[in-house]
Every structure is written in C-alpha cells, then in structure tokens.
Design an enzyme around this catalytic site. Structure first.
Site, PDB file in Angstrom:
ATOM      1  CB  THR A 117     -14.462  13.133  27.426  1.00 58.97           C
ATOM      2  OG1 THR A 117     -13.933  12.015  26.729  1.00 58.97           O
ATOM      3  CG2 THR A 117     -13.536  13.462  28.575  1.00 58.97           C
ATOM      4  CB  ILE A 152     -14.201   8.194  28.182  1.00 62.17           C
ATOM      5  CG1 ILE A 152     -13.509   7.454  29.325  1.00 62.17           C
ATOM      6  CG2 ILE A 152     -15.551   8.760  28.657  1.00 62.17           C
ATOM      7  CD1 ILE A 152     -13.254   8.328  30.575  1.00 62.17           C
ATOM      8  CG  ASP A 153     -17.940   8.633  22.037  1.00 64.32           C
ATOM      9  OD1 ASP A 153     -17.235   9.545  21.576  1.00 64.32           O
ATOM     10  OD2 ASP A 153     -19.122   8.460  21.695  1.00 64.32           O
ATOM     11  CD  GLU A 211     -11.113  10.824  21.942  1.00 61.12           C
ATOM     12  OE1 GLU A 211     -11.890  10.025  22.495  1.00 61.12           O
ATOM     13  OE2 GLU A 211     -11.390  12.027  21.759  1.00 61.12           O
ATOM     14  CG  ASP A 233     -13.785   7.421  22.212  1.00 59.06           C
ATOM     15  OD1 ASP A 233     -13.180   7.727  23.267  1.00 59.06           O
ATOM     16  OD2 ASP A 233     -14.459   8.238  21.565  1.00 59.06           O
ATOM     17  CG  ASP A 265     -15.821  10.112  18.051  1.00 59.51           C
ATOM     18  OD1 ASP A 265     -15.611   9.933  19.254  1.00 59.51           O
ATOM     19  OD2 ASP A 265     -15.377  11.093  17.408  1.00 59.51           O
TER      20      ASP A 265
HETATM   21  C1  IPD Z   1     -17.242  13.309  21.213  1.00 55.01           C
HETATM   22  C2  IPD Z   1     -18.628  12.756  21.351  1.00 55.01           C
HETATM   23  C3  IPD Z   1     -19.648  13.774  20.886  1.00 55.01           C
HETATM   24  C4  IPD Z   1     -19.411  14.186  19.480  1.00 55.01           C
HETATM   25  C5  IPD Z   1     -17.991  14.693  19.293  1.00 55.01           C
HETATM   26  C6  IPD Z   1     -16.988  13.667  19.783  1.00 55.01           C
HETATM   27  P1  IPD Z   1     -15.326  12.510  22.888  1.00 55.01           P
HETATM   28  O1  IPD Z   1     -16.275  12.338  21.580  1.00 55.01           O
HETATM   29  O2  IPD Z   1     -18.790  11.568  20.591  1.00 55.01           O
HETATM   30  O3  IPD Z   1     -20.976  13.253  20.937  1.00 55.01           O
HETATM   31  O4  IPD Z   1     -20.326  15.205  19.158  1.00 55.01           O
HETATM   32  O5  IPD Z   1     -17.811  14.894  17.905  1.00 55.01           O
HETATM   33  O6  IPD Z   1     -15.692  14.201  19.674  1.00 55.01           O
HETATM   34  O7  IPD Z   1     -14.474  13.731  22.670  1.00 55.01           O
HETATM   35  O8  IPD Z   1     -16.219  12.659  24.040  1.00 55.01           O
HETATM   36  O9  IPD Z   1     -14.554  11.221  22.917  1.00 55.01           O
END
Ligand code: IPD
Length: 264
Positions: A90, A87-88, A70, A85, A212
C-alpha cells in the site's frame, strides 16, 4: 475439472478485475483514509474498494465460503476460505512506486490450493495451483537452485512499529555482510513471486500476515522453493522465509541464531 483449477481460475479472474479497477481509479496522489497499527500503516479508499469488489465477486458465486481480507477481517466459516490482500504494498501504491499487488489465495480444509498475485503496475499475473506448478504469462516458473548464502540476493520487509523495526535493523546488520545483497521491494506477495521467478534467491520477514504470504507462498513452493517458519514451523507472522532447499536451511540457521522473532 479439478476443483483446485476451477478455484484458481476464479481467483485469477477476480484479481485481474480488481487490478483493472485499481489502475483505472488510482489518482495521481492517492490519499490516506485511515492509519492502522502506526501512523505509517496506511489504508487508502482504494484498498477498501478493491476488497469490496473481491468480496462481492466471491460471494456472488461462493456465498458460503469464508473470507479473510486485510481490511475487513474474517467473514463466514465455510471449509473453503479465501485469503485476500486487496493491495499488498500500500505504501508503494500511495507513492506511485510500481511494486504493489492484488493477492488472492484459496484454502480448503486448512491447505492453500490455489493462489494468484497480480502485480498490477507490471501487468504480471503469477498463478499456482497445488501440484500443478507456478506460472507467469504461460511460462512455468522455477526458483534459483544451488545458490550459496554468500551469493544470494535476499529480500526482506519491515513492520510498521518502531520497536519491531529496531530489532529488524539489528538482525539485518548481521545478515547483510553474509549475503550478496538485500532488496526491500515493499510487497511481500511480489517478493515471494520474485523468488519463484528467480529474480531473487530468497526472502525472509518478521511480521507478514496470512494475506501477505498465502498466495505468494504457494507460488514460490510450486516453483520449487521451500516456504516456512523457524524450526520446522509453517510460514507464520512470527517469521516467514523462502528459498530453494539448501539456501533455505543456510538462511534459516543464520536467522535462528539472531532471534528475529523478538521485538524491542
Ligand atoms: C506490507 C508489505 C510489505 C511488508 C509488510 C506488509 P501492506 O503489506 O507486504 O512488503 O514488509 O510486512 O505489511 O501493508 O502493504 O498490505
């Protein structure tokens, strides 16, 4: 040993190590390092440190593999591609909401064959190897089946741009009266694992990226869920949805009529 299993073990080992590092180093109030697509789309120093650790560990044993991360984009071009990813969730990480994950998938010749999602604050490590099921703490996972749309607990997520969010709210306005309830957990990878574990009946979102949903998507699929996009497409950033067969089609048809792939 089956190479998918070997890849899965390596992915799990690395996701666990990244999780330990993040827990050890997360300050009480992490700071935003930079923003990306909008002022609310944040990166912390630990997103970068986690991705660096993961990339270093992969490269140490698999120097020729491609890696999509990412934060760092794509490097290399081997037939094996790691989708990361660091940290999913963040924003949850930033606020101390215990719903964020390290997500690592391994793709070979365009097919995801192994995935791990380490939901670090809950010490839950979800794993799957294609054809060998989805697992959590030694238990094989299976998603809920036979749930009609009106009794389904559905998770979704929102993008970072306000034009996209305006449409997402409009779509949600039509979905909410048709389902049991809606959850917005804040980590797509964790949402997909929750479908696998039967903690949710389904998930849909406009805009998630490969990092994701690659690992969580395999975990949900190996737990019996259908994972895809609209009109027979595979899961993709336009729209990704996931639920047991039957509910998947009901949710799909509802969403299709709402044109969720448009942005304002
Ligand atoms: C996000 C999370 C979130 C989702 C967003 C993503 P990130 O990833 O998965 O639940 O709704 O579409 O971008 O930015 O925290 O790695």
């Amino acid at each position: 040993m089956d190479s998918a299993v070997t890849f899965g073990r390596l992915a799990e080992e690395i996701a666990r190590e990244a999780g330990e590092m993040l827990l050890a180093k997360r300050p009480a109030r992490p700071e935003v390092l930079v923003t990306k697509s909008s002022p609310t789309d944040v990166v912390t120093a630990l997103d970068r440190a986690s991705e660096e650790l993961i990339r270093d560990r992969i490269k140490a044993v698999r120097p020729d593999d491609a890696i999509l991360g990412e934060e760092g984009g794509t490097t290399g071009d081997g037939r094996v591609r790691w989708i990361v990813d660091p940290i999913d969730g963040t924003v949850n990480f930033l606020y101390g909401v215990p719903e964020w994950a390290v997500s690592i998938a391994v793709e070979v010749d365009g097919e995801v064959i192994a995935g791990v999602v380490n939901v670090v604050p809950r010490a839950e490590v979800f794993t799957a190897v294609r054809g060998r099921g989805a697992w959590l703490a030694g238990e094989r996972l299976s998603c809920n089946t036979g749930v009609p749309l009106e009794r389904a607990l559905i998770a979704t997520g929102f993008g970072y741009g306000s034009g996209r969010r305006a449409v997402q709210a409009e779509v949600l306005r039509h979905v909410l009266p048709r389902v049991r309830d809606i959850r917005r957990g804040g980590s797509a990878a964790s949402d997909l694992c929750a479908v696998a574990a039967g903690r949710l009946d389904g998930y849909y979102e406009r805009g998630p990226q490969e990092w994701d949903y690659a690992a969580g998507g395999l975990i949900a699929a190996e737990a019996g869920a259908r994972v895809g996009g609209l009109e027979g497409r595979p899961a993709n950033p336009g729209l990704t949805l996931c639920a047991a067969p039957g509910l998947f089609e009901e949710l799909h048809d509802l969403l299709l009529g709402l044109a969720p792939e448009r942005d304002a």
